[in-house]
Design an enzyme around this catalytic site. Structure first.
Site: not given
Length: 384
Positions: A125, A361
């Site tokens: 991320t 996730e």
């Protein structure tokens, strides 16, 4: 059709349960509220070999089946979800190295990762790219026998302990973007710029990582071939979603246990509140939904053990189980009444921990799209 654990799995679960009840449950509330890092718990998990869950036995790991893998995260999250995160990202990373790494990379990293002498995480991320991984901006430019990496990653668990830290980068600018994405195993050179303040999921660090002209040997390219990073990561995320689903089941189970115990002990109008029909209906709903979430999670795990892709199955498990955890934690708080809002009772921590599973996730909206695309394409189906 068998819905029972085998004898080895049952014994493993009992070992895990004893560890959680003895080492985690008694300290979780105090340590979580004080922000204390669970050093002693991590040390015990090393002794138990839990850092080697997804490391093959030939490299010194447990080589655990996916059902046993899920058992670990359910039981630990039942005691303290934040601690489960310490081995969650680590296990996903070691799975990727074991599955996609070159033989030299496996020999170099996996034995120490299996014992916890090394720890790892996963840097995907970015501040401007979460769900849209193809939108990452971190670049790795080849310079002789090294890559020079620049970028920022965020929401990184184990950032201060990771060596190596697998980092998703763009090694070339192409269309479609995923064909230019790779994973580099970065041993050092990155810096932790800050810890992210969080509602819950405490006990393990979650950091922002900065890579400023970090030089990484080309030999640290996962698998040794550029352009396979997205494929490597997506395969790992299937396993990560089983992990998250199991954590959600653990949080939901803890909420249910607390609610049922409290309902039996708390009296109102001269009788235990568990005797009131309104409370009984809540308990019945929670028990049914938690067991459904558990069965869905272990079904996904058993399908993964069969060697098949489980993007649909893991997506279903993660989506459903995390929604159940959200509901269970709130209903447990309602059953506790005002006490549920107090830090003296465990349910307020569960209420703060539960939302992460609906986000991490891949958000639950993403899971629904994954499930739908699998069904519409015919790659997945339900029923017999």
């Amino acid at each position: 059709m068998d819905f029972e654990l085998n004898e080895e799995q049952k014994a493993f679960r009992e070992t895990l349960r004893a560890f959680v009840d003895k080492e985690i449950v008694p300290v979780a509330t105090e340590w979580e509220h004080s922000g204390r890092y669970p050093t002693e718990i991590v040390a015990k998990m090393k002794e138990m070999g839990l850092f080697g869950l997804t490391v093959p036995e030939e490299y010194g790991g447990l080589g655990a089946d996916m059902v046993s893998f899920a058992l670990v995260f359910e039981e630990i999250a039942r005691g303290w979800m934040g601690v489960a995160g310490t081995i969650g990202s680590h296990s996903l990373s070691t799975w990727m190295i074991a599955r996609h790494g070159t033989e030299e990379q496996k020999r170099r990293y996996l034995p120490d990762l299996a014992t916890g002498a090394r720890r790892t995480g996963l840097a995907l991320t970015e501040p401007g790219a979460g769900t849209d991984l193809q939108g990452i901006q971190t670049r790795a430019v080849r310079d002789g026998d090294h890559y020079v990496v620049n970028g920022t990653k965020t929401w990184i668990t184990n950032a201060r302990h990771a060596s190596p830290l697998p980092v998703l980068v763009k090694t070339s600018i192409t269309e479609p973007a995923h064909k230019g994405m790779s994973v580099l195993l970065i041993d050092d050179g990155f810096s932790v710029s800050r810890d992210l303040p969080k509602l819950g999921y405490k006990g393990t660090e979650t950091c922002e990582v900065v890579l400023d002209d970090v030089r990484v040997p080309a030999a640290n390219l996962l698998g040794g071939v550029e352009g396979r990073g997205m494929q490597q990561v997506l395969g790992g995320l299937e396993i990560g979603r089983i992990n998250i689903a199991a954590r959600a089941v653990g949080v939901a189970q803890a909420a249910y246990d607390a609610a049922l115990s409290y309902a039996r002990e708390r009296t109102a109008f001269g009788q235990p509140i568990a005797d009131f029909q309104a409370i009984q209906l809540k308990i019945a709903d929670l028990a049914t939904e938690i067991q459904a979430a558990r069965l869905l999670t272990y079904w996904a795990a058993s399908q993964a053990d069969g060697g098949k892709r489980v993007d649909m199955e893991a997506g279903m498990a993660k989506y459903f189980a995390s929604e159940v955890a959200l509901k269970a934690s709130l209903e447990a708080m309602r059953i506790h009444g005002g006490y549920g809002y107090s830090q003296e009772f465990v349910v307020e921590r569960l209420y703060r921990d539960a939302p992460l599973m609906a986000i991490g996730e891949g958000t639950n909206d993403v899971q629904r799209l994954v499930i739908a695309k699998s069904l519409v394409s015919g790659k997945g189906h339900i029923g017999w």
